[in-house]
Scaffold this motif. Structure first.
Motif, PDB file in Angstrom:
ATOM      1  N   THR A  55       0.834  -1.206   0.000  1.00  0.00           N
ATOM      2  CA  THR A  55       0.000   0.000   0.000  1.00  0.00           C
ATOM      3  C   THR A  55       0.864   1.250   0.000  1.00  0.00           C
ATOM      4  OG1 THR A  55      -1.723  -1.182   1.218  1.00  0.00           O
ATOM      5  CG2 THR A  55      -1.857   1.216   1.187  1.00  0.00           C
ATOM      6  N   TYR A 258      -7.245  -8.414  -0.134  1.00  0.00           N
ATOM      7  CA  TYR A 258      -6.476  -7.173  -0.242  1.00  0.00           C
ATOM      8  C   TYR A 258      -5.118  -7.450  -0.887  1.00  0.00           C
ATOM      9  CZ  TYR A 258      -4.755  -2.597   1.502  1.00  0.00           C
ATOM     10  OH  TYR A 258      -4.258  -1.318   1.621  1.00  0.00           O
ATOM     11  N   MET A 262      -4.129  -5.667  -4.343  1.00  0.00           N
ATOM     12  CA  MET A 262      -3.061  -4.677  -4.345  1.00  0.00           C
ATOM     13  C   MET A 262      -1.977  -5.044  -5.349  1.00  0.00           C
ATOM     14  SD  MET A 262      -2.001  -1.758  -3.410  1.00  0.00           S
ATOM     15  CE  MET A 262      -3.307  -1.364  -2.241  1.00  0.00           C
TER      16      MET A 262
END
Length: 369
Positions: A55, A258, A262
């Motif tokens: 992230t 996630y 990502m």
């Protein structure tokens, strides 16, 4: 009193054009089906450190990143508790900025509002005037970057730039409905805390909240006598530094999703993802101007949600329902009191111009445009 409505397995699949949740890739959904493991195992450290560091790479920030099992609302509370002793300045121009102000008041803070009509954007000079005219000053300024209720994109870059002149006032940005689909240079514009939810432009399942935190914001919390327990910067970030995990039990399946998504976002790159969202927004605006009008102030239109002013007086609720029934596509009526005055098209996440055109063609057919 609400009665039980049994969940069944025969619901038709709908393509989502909402301001969130949004469409999720099949392989991202499938990632949630991995066997369960303990949240204190090495496998969890591998998972959590991967999503946190990926992230940071995607957002292009050296600031710390927190990923918690929560909705983005958690960071309205946490940033207020962590950064505000007494006073907060919140410009309000729609439902969610009003809610940010209400949350701070509920937490016992004194909130000064700069009130705008719904559809108008926050003006940086009004922020400066409020800061200059306040004898007490403000611990923080809270701004909603993307006002989902009105389709307004506020100029957070300019606001952040001017806040560079006020180092004792922290800048908190709610980017829940745009981060990941609208590029923002976090450090370049003095943002101390910026947060989002995974079900919006990140195109992941709901259930996780993400916040990037500056060093100054972290140090500010250390000076305070009280702070958020669940979303405390010190508690979450120190635990990550020591263990590479979350301090409390996380939603492991959603974090697996996630991780998968990502990787897709990194492969696309932040710049390319931003460009794709620009193209969708430009198409949606052009279509809206051709058939209706735009609700937000000109020059401040959202890059992820187009709010269309219902200048033709169509039955919005009926149009939304018919498009859903006949085309299996779901978009949104206007928010609250704007339910019939406007409607909203979410063009975020994994959509592209062609998929947005499929929706607008369906709206044209149903509304006989």
């Amino acid at each position: 009193m609400t009665k039980k409505q049994e969940y069944k397995d025969d619901y038709p699949e709908k393509t989502l054009y909402l301001p969130g949740p949004t469409e999720v890739r099949d392989d991202v959904i499938e990632a949630m089906a991995e066997p369960m493991f303990g949240h204190r195992m090495d496998r969890m450290t591998d998972l959590y450190t991967t999503i946190v560091e990926d992230t940071k790479e995607f957002l292009g920030t050296d600031n710390d990143v927190i990923v918690l099992t929560a909705s983005g609302t958690e960071f309205w509370e946490a940033t207020t508790l962590n950064l505000v002793d007494d006073r907060m300045l919140v410009p309000t121009s729609g439902a969610f900025s009003e809610r940010q102000a209400n949350v701070a008041e509920r937490l016992g803070k004194t909130v000064d509002r700069i009130e705008y009509d719904w559809g108008d954007a926050v003006k940086p000079e009004d922020i400066r005037n409020a800061l200059e005219s306040s004898d007490e000053g403000y611990d923080a300024v809270g701004v909603v970057m993307n006002e989902t209720s009105t389709g307004v994109r506020n100029p957070v870059e300019e606001i952040g730039d001017l806040l560079g002149d006020y180092p004792d006032t922290y800048f908190v940005v709610d980017a829940i409905s745009c981060l990941g689909g609208d590029f923002i240079d976090i450090e370049g514009h003095n943002i101390d805390a910026i947060f989002t939810s995974t079900q919006k432009a990140f195109a992941m399942p709901p259930g996780l909240a993400v916040c990037a935190v500056s060093d100054d914001a972290y140090e500010r919390e250390l000076e305070k006598d009280s702070a958020s327990w669940y979303g405390g910067f010190q508690r979450t970030l120190d635990y990550y530094d020591r263990k590479g995990q979350t301090h409390s039990t996380p939603a492991i399946p959603i974090m697996l999703a996630y991780r998968k998504q990502m990787k897709h976002m990194l492969e696309e790159t932040h710049d390319a993802r931003d460009q794709r969202h620009q193209e969708m927004a430009e198409y949606a605006r052009e279509w809206a101007r051709e058939h209706f009008d735009l609700f937000p102030e000109e020059g401040y239109e959202s890059q992820t949600v187009t709010c269309v002013e219902n200048t033709q007086g169509i039955d919005v609720a009926e149009t939304v329902e018919t498009v859903s029934e006949e085309y299996d596509m779901v978009f949104s009526s206007g928010y609250g009191d704007l339910s019939e005055e406007s409607f909203r098209i979410g063009h975020m996440g994994e959509h592209d111009v062609e998929s947005i055109k499929e929706l607008t063609d369906a709206i044209e057919d149903v509304a006989d445009l």
